[in-house]
Design a protein around this motif. Structure first.
Motif, PDB file in Angstrom:
ATOM      1  N   GLN A   1       0.668  -1.137  -0.025  1.00 47.64           N
ATOM      2  CA  GLN A   1      -0.018   0.073  -0.005  1.00 47.64           C
ATOM      3  C   GLN A   1       0.905   1.364   0.189  1.00 47.64           C
ATOM      4  OE1 GLN A   1      -0.099  -2.390   2.377  1.00 47.64           O
ATOM      5  NE2 GLN A   1      -1.816  -2.440   3.474  1.00 47.64           N
ATOM      6  N   ASP A   2       0.682   2.224  -0.785  1.00 50.95           N
ATOM      7  CA  ASP A   2       0.949   3.671  -0.984  1.00 50.95           C
ATOM      8  C   ASP A   2       2.709   3.335  -1.186  1.00 50.95           C
ATOM      9  OD1 ASP A   2      -1.069   5.119   0.259  1.00 50.95           O
ATOM     10  OD2 ASP A   2      -0.607   4.239   2.096  1.00 50.95           O
ATOM     11  N   THR A   3       3.006   2.338  -1.989  1.00 50.18           N
ATOM     12  CA  THR A   3       4.423   2.102  -2.526  1.00 50.18           C
ATOM     13  C   THR A   3       4.681   2.678  -3.835  1.00 50.18           C
ATOM     14  OG1 THR A   3       4.477   0.001  -1.344  1.00 50.18           O
ATOM     15  CG2 THR A   3       5.909   0.400  -2.814  1.00 50.18           C
ATOM     16  N   ILE A   4       5.669   3.326  -4.052  1.00 49.78           N
ATOM     17  CA  ILE A   4       6.099   3.972  -5.255  1.00 49.78           C
ATOM     18  C   ILE A   4       6.811   2.931  -6.106  1.00 49.78           C
ATOM     19  CG2 ILE A   4       7.263   6.009  -6.519  1.00 49.78           C
ATOM     20  CD1 ILE A   4       6.605   7.723  -3.779  1.00 49.78           C
TER      21      ILE A   4
ATOM     22  N   SER B   1      -3.580   2.417  -3.375  1.00 45.39           N
ATOM     23  CA  SER B   1      -2.791   3.682  -3.603  1.00 45.39           C
ATOM     24  C   SER B   1      -1.641   3.701  -4.005  1.00 45.39           C
ATOM     25  CB  SER B   1      -3.012   4.425  -2.232  1.00 45.39           C
ATOM     26  OG  SER B   1      -4.541   4.665  -1.954  1.00 45.39           O
ATOM     27  N   ALA B   2      -0.969   2.737  -4.534  1.00 46.87           N
ATOM     28  CA  ALA B   2       0.340   2.603  -5.036  1.00 46.87           C
ATOM     29  C   ALA B   2       0.505   3.289  -6.397  1.00 46.87           C
ATOM     30  CB  ALA B   2       0.819   1.075  -5.200  1.00 46.87           C
ATOM     31  N   ASP B   3       1.831   3.688  -6.565  1.00 47.03           N
ATOM     32  CA  ASP B   3       2.098   4.463  -7.743  1.00 47.03           C
ATOM     33  C   ASP B   3       2.983   3.425  -8.759  1.00 47.03           C
ATOM     34  OD1 ASP B   3       3.023   6.083  -9.982  1.00 47.03           O
ATOM     35  OD2 ASP B   3       3.914   7.616  -8.820  1.00 47.03           O
TER      36      ASP B   3
ATOM     37  N   GLU C   1      -3.915 -12.027  -9.805  1.00 43.04           N
ATOM     38  CA  GLU C   1      -5.051 -12.419  -9.582  1.00 43.04           C
ATOM     39  C   GLU C   1      -5.569 -12.106  -7.903  1.00 43.04           C
ATOM     40  OE1 GLU C   1      -2.703 -14.454 -10.672  1.00 43.04           O
ATOM     41  OE2 GLU C   1      -3.211 -15.731 -12.403  1.00 43.04           O
ATOM     42  N   LEU C   2      -6.687 -11.660  -7.867  1.00 39.57           N
ATOM     43  CA  LEU C   2      -7.037 -11.367  -6.448  1.00 39.57           C
ATOM     44  C   LEU C   2      -6.404 -10.305  -5.842  1.00 39.57           C
ATOM     45  CD1 LEU C   2      -7.802 -14.928  -5.207  1.00 39.57           C
ATOM     46  CD2 LEU C   2      -9.418 -13.348  -5.934  1.00 39.57           C
ATOM     47  N   ALA C   3      -6.011  -9.309  -6.561  1.00 35.63           N
ATOM     48  CA  ALA C   3      -4.971  -8.349  -6.018  1.00 35.63           C
ATOM     49  C   ALA C   3      -5.751  -7.208  -5.821  1.00 35.63           C
ATOM     50  CB  ALA C   3      -3.824  -7.951  -6.892  1.00 35.63           C
ATOM     51  N   SER C   4      -5.455  -6.278  -4.849  1.00 32.36           N
ATOM     52  CA  SER C   4      -6.120  -5.076  -4.602  1.00 32.36           C
ATOM     53  C   SER C   4      -5.493  -3.775  -5.192  1.00 32.36           C
ATOM     54  CB  SER C   4      -6.525  -4.741  -3.083  1.00 32.36           C
ATOM     55  OG  SER C   4      -7.060  -3.496  -2.934  1.00 32.36           O
ATOM     56  N   LEU C   5      -5.739  -3.433  -6.077  1.00 28.37           N
ATOM     57  CA  LEU C   5      -5.427  -2.030  -6.916  1.00 28.37           C
ATOM     58  C   LEU C   5      -6.158  -0.935  -6.772  1.00 28.37           C
ATOM     59  CD1 LEU C   5      -4.261  -4.342  -9.773  1.00 28.37           C
ATOM     60  CD2 LEU C   5      -2.366  -2.778  -8.832  1.00 28.37           C
ATOM     61  N   PHE C   6      -6.818  -0.753  -5.533  1.00 27.47           N
ATOM     62  CA  PHE C   6      -7.878   0.269  -5.428  1.00 27.47           C
ATOM     63  C   PHE C   6      -7.028   1.425  -5.173  1.00 27.47           C
ATOM     64  CE2 PHE C   6      -9.744   3.204  -2.280  1.00 27.47           C
ATOM     65  CZ  PHE C   6     -10.871   3.210  -2.654  1.00 27.47           C
ATOM     66  N   ASN C   7      -7.519   2.461  -6.156  1.00 31.18           N
ATOM     67  CA  ASN C   7      -7.031   3.928  -6.212  1.00 31.18           C
ATOM     68  C   ASN C   7      -5.352   3.788  -6.686  1.00 31.18           C
ATOM     69  OD1 ASN C   7      -7.380   6.752  -5.753  1.00 31.18           O
ATOM     70  ND2 ASN C   7      -6.077   6.638  -3.910  1.00 31.18           N
ATOM     71  N   ALA C   8      -5.165   2.768  -7.269  1.00 29.45           N
ATOM     72  CA  ALA C   8      -3.629   2.687  -7.623  1.00 29.45           C
ATOM     73  C   ALA C   8      -3.394   3.475  -8.754  1.00 29.45           C
ATOM     74  CB  ALA C   8      -3.183   1.351  -7.856  1.00 29.45           C
ATOM     75  N   ASP C   9      -2.316   4.013  -9.299  1.00 27.26           N
ATOM     76  CA  ASP C   9      -1.888   4.789 -10.412  1.00 27.26           C
ATOM     77  C   ASP C   9      -1.118   3.709 -11.420  1.00 27.26           C
ATOM     78  OD1 ASP C   9      -1.130   6.344 -12.542  1.00 27.26           O
ATOM     79  OD2 ASP C   9      -0.273   8.143 -11.232  1.00 27.26           O
TER      80      ASP C   9
END
Length: 171
Positions: free
Chosen positions: A47-50, A68-70, A82-90
């Motif tokens: 999470q929040d990783t660039i 929220s990762a960039d 598969e089954l990854a969460s990329l919610f709000n990711a760029d």
């Protein structure tokens, strides 16, 4: 580095190719231009990783939390998400050719200019996702949700509907 805690570390341009990073915690870390090819990150916390410009070709990212990762300009060719969460990711301009995003959550993500060609997008959630100039040719989309997706042109909407995608707004 199985289950390692690397929260907030700066690993810009680091090389982790072929590493076992399963269930590791990278929350808030900086991995710009990092080499992460064929890495096992299954179940990792990112999470929040660039990861701007990082190379994650053929990596195992199953059940990874990339909220929220960039990942702008990242290379994720043939990655297993598969089954990854990329919610709000760029994921702007990311290369996801031949990637598997089966049942992944991309809600509110930004994929403008991304390459999703020949990818498995079945049952993925693209609700409120920005999809301007996305290449999804040859992808499998049956059961994928596109509720309130932004930036799809009429030809893309028609193709998505024809191939089993769900909740496509009117043409």
């Amino acid at each position: 580095m199985f289950k390692a805690s690397l929260k907030g570390t700066n690993c810009t341009a680091a090389k982790f190719d072929d590493a076992n990073l399963r269930q590791s915690n990278w929350e808030g870390a900086i991995l710009c231009a990092a080499a992460l090819q064929q890495v096992d990150l299954e179940g990792a916390q990112l999470q929040d990783t660039i990861l701007k410009g990082a190379n994650l070709t053929e990596s195992d990212l199953i059940k990874v939390d990339l909220s929220s990762a960039d990942l702008s300009d990242a290379i994720l060719r043939q990655a297993a998400l598969e089954l990854a969460s990329l919610f709000n990711a760029d994921l702007s301009r990311a290369d996801l050719k031949l990637a598997s995003l089966f049942n992944a959550n991309l809600e509110e993500a930004v994929l403008n200019g991304a390459n999703l060609s020949d990818s498995d997008l079945r049952h993925a959630n693209f609700t409120n996702t920005q999809l301007e100039e996305v290449n999804s040719s040859g992808s499998r989309v049956k059961g994928a949700l596109f509720t309130d997706a932004i930036g799809l042109i009429p030809q893309q909407k028609q193709w998505l509907k024809k191939n089993g995608a769900l909740n496509i707004s009117d043409l």
